[in-house]
Design a protein around this motif. Structure first.
Motif, PDB file in Angstrom:
ATOM      1  N   ASP A 107       0.814  -1.220   0.000  1.00  0.00           N
ATOM      2  CA  ASP A 107       0.000   0.000   0.000  1.00  0.00           C
ATOM      3  C   ASP A 107       0.848   1.271   0.000  1.00  0.00           C
ATOM      4  O   ASP A 107       0.399   2.309  -0.497  1.00  0.00           O
ATOM      5  CB  ASP A 107      -0.926   0.036   1.223  1.00  0.00           C
ATOM      6  CG  ASP A 107      -2.068  -0.941   1.101  1.00  0.00           C
ATOM      7  OD1 ASP A 107      -2.384  -1.362  -0.025  1.00  0.00           O
ATOM      8  OD2 ASP A 107      -2.657  -1.292   2.148  1.00  0.00           O
ATOM      9  N   PHE A 137      -3.955   4.328  -4.573  1.00  0.00           N
ATOM     10  CA  PHE A 137      -4.868   3.212  -4.351  1.00  0.00           C
ATOM     11  C   PHE A 137      -4.750   2.164  -5.449  1.00  0.00           C
ATOM     12  O   PHE A 137      -5.697   1.453  -5.744  1.00  0.00           O
ATOM     13  CB  PHE A 137      -6.300   3.737  -4.239  1.00  0.00           C
ATOM     14  CG  PHE A 137      -6.443   4.769  -3.156  1.00  0.00           C
ATOM     15  CD1 PHE A 137      -6.398   4.411  -1.824  1.00  0.00           C
ATOM     16  CD2 PHE A 137      -6.582   6.107  -3.480  1.00  0.00           C
ATOM     17  CE1 PHE A 137      -6.505   5.359  -0.818  1.00  0.00           C
ATOM     18  CE2 PHE A 137      -6.682   7.070  -2.484  1.00  0.00           C
ATOM     19  CZ  PHE A 137      -6.644   6.697  -1.158  1.00  0.00           C
ATOM     20  N   GLN A 140      -6.109  -1.269  -4.851  1.00  0.00           N
ATOM     21  CA  GLN A 140      -7.515  -1.411  -4.491  1.00  0.00           C
ATOM     22  C   GLN A 140      -8.465  -1.060  -5.618  1.00  0.00           C
ATOM     23  O   GLN A 140      -9.674  -1.078  -5.424  1.00  0.00           O
ATOM     24  CB  GLN A 140      -7.805  -0.535  -3.276  1.00  0.00           C
ATOM     25  CG  GLN A 140      -6.995  -0.951  -2.091  1.00  0.00           C
ATOM     26  CD  GLN A 140      -6.710   0.202  -1.149  1.00  0.00           C
ATOM     27  OE1 GLN A 140      -7.235   1.281  -1.304  1.00  0.00           O
ATOM     28  NE2 GLN A 140      -5.859  -0.045  -0.171  1.00  0.00           N
TER      29      GLN A 140
END
Length: 176
Positions: A107, A137, A140
């Motif tokens: 991340d 992101f 994700q």
């Protein structure tokens, strides 16, 4: 002597190819790299923390940006992009045994490209700006395959989003 239908179709095909080539040349993207040896992390062949970029990364991003230009820029527009820094998604973690050439995606290791662009319409500058393009992101986002064989999938997806947001509306307004 009358031309045959096959000859006529071939001639039409040649003309269409010529037209599409001319239109593609009319909306062009030119990419340059400013001091790539100082880029933070732009090499897929480095197993450490050395700075710099390799030719594969630069060529792949160059080709991708040109494809985006042909998709989004209307005829008569040219775009010059100076890439000032690249930080690829992921990091090498040399302490993992037998994984010296693996970039570990986390991340906190999102892709980032610092650039300056200049957009011209018929030779006149219509936009010029410095940009820091990030995708914090990237892990994700729906629809972004983690199983892609393209080692630059995250950077290309990030550039797709940026290009579409920055220049996509211009193509739509030019066609209406």
């Amino acid at each position: 002597m009358r031309p045959t239908p096959t000859f006529t179709l071939c001639l039409i095909g040649v003309v269409l190819v010529g037209l599409s080539t001319a239109l593609a040349a009319a909306s062009a993207v030119d990419v340059s790299y400013q001091h790539p040896e100082k880029f933070r992390d732009a090499s897929l062949r480095s197993s450490g923390y050395e700075r710099g970029a390799d030719a594969f990364v630069m060529k792949a991003l160059d080709v991708h940006l040109q494809e985006l230009g042909s998709r989004y820029l209307p005829a008569g527009q040219t775009l010059h992009i100076d890439i000032l820094d690249i930080d690829l998604a992921g990091r090498y973690e040399p302490w993992h045994g037998n994984a010296y050439n693996v970039r570990f995606m986390r991340d906190i290791t999102w892709p980032s490209i610092k650039l300056h662009y200049e957009l011209k319409q018929d030779g006149k500058t219509v936009a010029s700006q410095d940009q820091q393009v990030n995708d914090m992101f990237y892990l994700q986002r729906p629809g972004r395959s983690m199983h892609s064989s393209d080692r630059l999938y995250a950077e290309k997806a990030m550039l797709d989003d940026w290009f579409r947001q920055r220049f996509g509306a211009q193509r739509a307004s030019a066609t209406h």
